[in-house]
Design an enzyme around this catalytic site. Structure first.
Site, PDB file in Angstrom:
ATOM      1  N   CYS A 151      39.605  31.437  34.434  1.00  0.00           N
ATOM      2  CA  CYS A 151      38.317  30.805  34.754  1.00  0.00           C
ATOM      3  C   CYS A 151      37.645  30.107  33.556  1.00  0.00           C
ATOM      4  O   CYS A 151      37.096  29.011  33.691  1.00  0.00           O
ATOM      5  CB  CYS A 151      37.370  31.825  35.363  1.00  0.00           C
ATOM      6  SG  CYS A 151      37.524  33.464  34.654  1.00  0.00           S
ATOM      7  N   HIS A 234      30.305  31.406  33.686  1.00  0.00           N
ATOM      8  CA  HIS A 234      30.671  31.609  32.285  1.00  0.00           C
ATOM      9  C   HIS A 234      30.104  30.441  31.465  1.00  0.00           C
ATOM     10  O   HIS A 234      30.314  29.268  31.806  1.00  0.00           O
ATOM     11  CB  HIS A 234      32.192  31.615  32.109  1.00  0.00           C
ATOM     12  CG  HIS A 234      32.893  32.767  32.764  1.00  0.00           C
ATOM     13  ND1 HIS A 234      32.250  33.875  33.267  1.00  0.00           N
ATOM     14  CD2 HIS A 234      34.231  32.980  32.961  1.00  0.00           C
ATOM     15  CE1 HIS A 234      33.151  34.715  33.762  1.00  0.00           C
ATOM     16  NE2 HIS A 234      34.358  34.203  33.599  1.00  0.00           N
TER      17      HIS A 234
HETATM   18  N1  LIG Z   1      37.061  37.109  39.005  1.00  0.00           N
HETATM   19  C1  LIG Z   1      37.248  35.923  38.449  1.00  0.00           C
HETATM   20  O1  LIG Z   1      36.310  35.254  37.990  1.00  0.00           O
HETATM   21  C2  LIG Z   1      38.652  35.349  38.360  1.00  0.00           C
HETATM   22  C3  LIG Z   1      38.768  34.023  37.945  1.00  0.00           C
HETATM   23  C4  LIG Z   1      40.043  33.442  37.860  1.00  0.00           C
HETATM   24  C5  LIG Z   1      41.142  34.196  38.192  1.00  0.00           C
HETATM   25  N2  LIG Z   1      40.997  35.504  38.578  1.00  0.00           N
HETATM   26  C6  LIG Z   1      42.205  36.247  38.966  1.00  0.00           C
HETATM   27  O2  LIG Z   1      42.176  36.326  40.385  1.00  0.00           O
HETATM   28  C7  LIG Z   1      42.772  37.556  40.816  1.00  0.00           C
HETATM   29  C8  LIG Z   1      41.740  38.308  41.669  1.00  0.00           C
HETATM   30  O3  LIG Z   1      40.614  38.594  40.858  1.00  0.00           O
HETATM   31  P1  LIG Z   1      39.332  39.333  41.409  1.00  0.00           P
HETATM   32  O4  LIG Z   1      38.354  39.237  40.324  1.00  0.00           O
HETATM   33  O5  LIG Z   1      38.987  38.852  42.761  1.00  0.00           O
HETATM   34  O6  LIG Z   1      39.872  40.851  41.511  1.00  0.00           O
HETATM   35  P2  LIG Z   1      39.320  42.046  42.434  1.00  0.00           P
HETATM   36  O7  LIG Z   1      37.879  41.861  42.699  1.00  0.00           O
HETATM   37  O8  LIG Z   1      39.790  43.284  41.768  1.00  0.00           O
HETATM   38  O9  LIG Z   1      40.115  41.861  43.825  1.00  0.00           O
HETATM   39  C9  LIG Z   1      41.481  42.169  43.971  1.00  0.00           C
HETATM   40  C10 LIG Z   1      41.877  41.981  45.412  1.00  0.00           C
HETATM   41  O10 LIG Z   1      43.282  42.286  45.554  1.00  0.00           O
HETATM   42  C11 LIG Z   1      43.455  43.279  46.581  1.00  0.00           C
HETATM   43  N3  LIG Z   1      44.613  44.124  46.268  1.00  0.00           N
HETATM   44  C12 LIG Z   1      44.766  44.974  45.230  1.00  0.00           C
HETATM   45  N4  LIG Z   1      45.994  45.561  45.289  1.00  0.00           N
HETATM   46  C13 LIG Z   1      46.590  45.084  46.413  1.00  0.00           C
HETATM   47  C14 LIG Z   1      47.863  45.311  47.037  1.00  0.00           C
HETATM   48  N5  LIG Z   1      48.756  46.149  46.508  1.00  0.00           N
HETATM   49  N6  LIG Z   1      48.148  44.635  48.181  1.00  0.00           N
HETATM   50  C15 LIG Z   1      47.250  43.784  48.726  1.00  0.00           C
HETATM   51  N7  LIG Z   1      46.027  43.532  48.185  1.00  0.00           N
HETATM   52  C16 LIG Z   1      45.716  44.166  47.035  1.00  0.00           C
HETATM   53  C17 LIG Z   1      42.156  44.055  46.574  1.00  0.00           C
HETATM   54  O11 LIG Z   1      42.028  44.711  47.809  1.00  0.00           O
HETATM   55  P3  LIG Z   1      41.097  46.031  47.950  1.00  0.00           P
HETATM   56  O12 LIG Z   1      39.682  45.533  47.904  1.00  0.00           O
HETATM   57  O13 LIG Z   1      41.484  46.552  49.265  1.00  0.00           O
HETATM   58  O14 LIG Z   1      41.444  46.920  46.799  1.00  0.00           O
HETATM   59  C18 LIG Z   1      41.149  42.900  46.394  1.00  0.00           C
HETATM   60  O15 LIG Z   1      40.975  42.239  47.627  1.00  0.00           O
HETATM   61  C19 LIG Z   1      43.195  38.287  39.543  1.00  0.00           C
HETATM   62  O16 LIG Z   1      44.556  38.015  39.291  1.00  0.00           O
HETATM   63  C20 LIG Z   1      42.298  37.676  38.485  1.00  0.00           C
HETATM   64  O17 LIG Z   1      42.852  37.754  37.192  1.00  0.00           O
HETATM   65  C21 LIG Z   1      39.772  36.083  38.680  1.00  0.00           C
END
Ligand SMILES: NC(=O)c1ccc[n+]([C@@H]2O[C@H](COP(=O)([O-])OP(=O)(O)OC[C@H]3O[C@@H](n4cnc5c(N)ncnc54)[C@H](OP(=O)(O)O)[C@@H]3O)[C@@H](O)[C@H]2O)c1
Length: 339
Positions: A151, A234
């Site tokens: 991001c 950010h």
């Molecule tokens: N947050 C940001 O600003 C941002 C920006 C750019 C990229 N990213 C990337 O985007 C991705 C998601 O980030 P996030 O911040 O949204 O993370 P998050 O809030 O931790 O969400 C993770 C998601 O993945 C699901 N999940 C976890 N383990 C799983 C499995 N084994 N099978 C199926 N679903 C599963 C979770 O489901 P449950 O809720 O059921 O656990 C949740 O829906 C990451 O790789 C992160 O590095 C994030």
């Protein structure tokens, strides 16, 4: 488009997944037909199981969506062609290559495949030509993975892309990153309330590597990244050491005329907007713009010799994540067609 393209959302309950659900709820080209979270939620209705953290209301018609298990055959049966992934990197690392193998077109937010030479880190305004890399993955006979950047990298790459023509000798960047960047539930409130944390694991290395791949430059990139007690957006303080002596008016003009990737529903009319107000930008404006959250805002422009300094604001969950991914899928559909 008469018929919508059927898509899946993986990780639909997380911080990024919620933005996917919000932006896809009324998308003119894409229709989410298969929504996945972790196993404990399978069979539950979205509204009853998700902890909604967005600063706007959940679109009513996604409330009844039932969470499905990760099952490739079921996804095929549901007619899914495009998969949007908001999975944690370690889960994506297994799932995304499998999906590609089975012919799906995967648009991922995870870092796990970003550094493979034939996987683009796509930002349509900055490096649309790298879309061609999908042919090296075997498209159209096979599926592919297109990633979007970390991001913070997205904001930096957007603001620097129109200035690459002046020769970038060095990029220095210090960030003030919101807690939503760590996902939900993310950091402990004990650690972040009334505090700043001057370390985000792996973040500086990602930015340094990704900005060079996206912009095809080889200069030094030196960062410090800090987590701050802010929900969304950010902020980044940037200094560029340029080969050429460029006026500030010229830089403002370059941002103003920076590529608008036309005819994509999620493209901003002006993707990088400069505002001369003395205290601009601030994270509280993270959802400004049209579409909301897709504009990178710059401000506080100054100059010392060939060095140019500015601040920028990127919405980490929209342009920096789900919105960027959706825009990438739109760019693919526009170039290659799909239906
Ligand atoms: N947050 C940001 O600003 C941002 C920006 C750019 C990229 N990213 C990337 O985007 C991705 C998601 O980030 P996030 O911040 O949204 O993370 P998050 O809030 O931790 O969400 C993770 C998601 O993945 C699901 N999940 C976890 N383990 C799983 C499995 N084994 N099978 C199926 N679903 C599963 C979770 O489901 P449950 O809720 O059921 O656990 C949740 O829906 C990451 O790789 C992160 O590095 C994030």
């Amino acid at each position: 488009m008469d018929k919508k393209i059927k898509v899946a959302v993986m990780g639909a309950t997380g911080a990024v997944g919620q933005v996917f659900m919000w932006m896809l709820a009324h998308h003119p080209w894409f229709e989410p037909v298969y929504v996945i979270a972790s196993a404990s939620r399978v069979g539950l209705k979205y509204a009853t199981t998700v902890h909604w953290v967005m600063p706007f209301e959940m679109p009513p018609h996604i409330k009844e969506t039932v969470i499905q298990e990760f099952n490739i055959e079921a996804m095929k049966k549901a007619g899914v062609q495009i998969v949007f992934s908001a999975l944690p990197s370690e889960v994506a690392n297994e799932a995304e290559p499998q999906l590609r193998e089975h012919g799906f077109y995967v648009f991922s937010n995870a870092a796990s495949m970003r550094y493979e030479p034939n996987v683009p880190i796509l930002i349509p305004e900055a490096n649309l030509d790298q879309l061609d890399l999908i042919e090296q993955q075997g498209y159209p006979e096979k599926g592919f993975v297109i990633t979007n950047a970390n991001c913070s990298t997205t904001g930096l790459a957007m603001a620097v892309a129109p200035l690459v023509k002046y020769g970038i000798k060095e990029i220095m960047m210090h960030s003030y990153q919101s807690v939503s960047g760590a996902g939900y539930p993310g950091l402990s409130s004990f650690d972040i309330t009334d505090n700043c944390i001057p370390f985000i694991k792996g973040e500086e290395e990602k930015i340094e590597k990704e900005v060079k791949k996206i912009l095809e430059i080889s200069c030094d990139v030196n960062c410090y990244t800090v987590r701050v007690p802010v929900m969304f957006g950010h902020l980044e303080a940037v200094w560029l050491d340029l080969e050429e002596d460029v006026s500030l008016d010229q830089i403002k003009a370059d941002w103003e005329s920076f590529t608008q990737v036309k005819d994509l529903p999620s493209s901003a009319e002006q993707p990088v907007e400069y505002n001369p107000a003395p205290a601009f930008p601030q994270p509280k404006y993270a959802f400004w713009g049209n579409p909301s959250g897709m504009v990178v805002y710059t401000g506080r422009l100054k100059k010392r010799g060939n060095k140019v300094g500015f601040l920028l604001l990127v919405n980490n969950v929209v342009k920096g994540a789900a919105g960027g991914s959706i825009q990438n899928a739109e760019a693919f559909v526009k170039r290659y067609g799909l239906l």
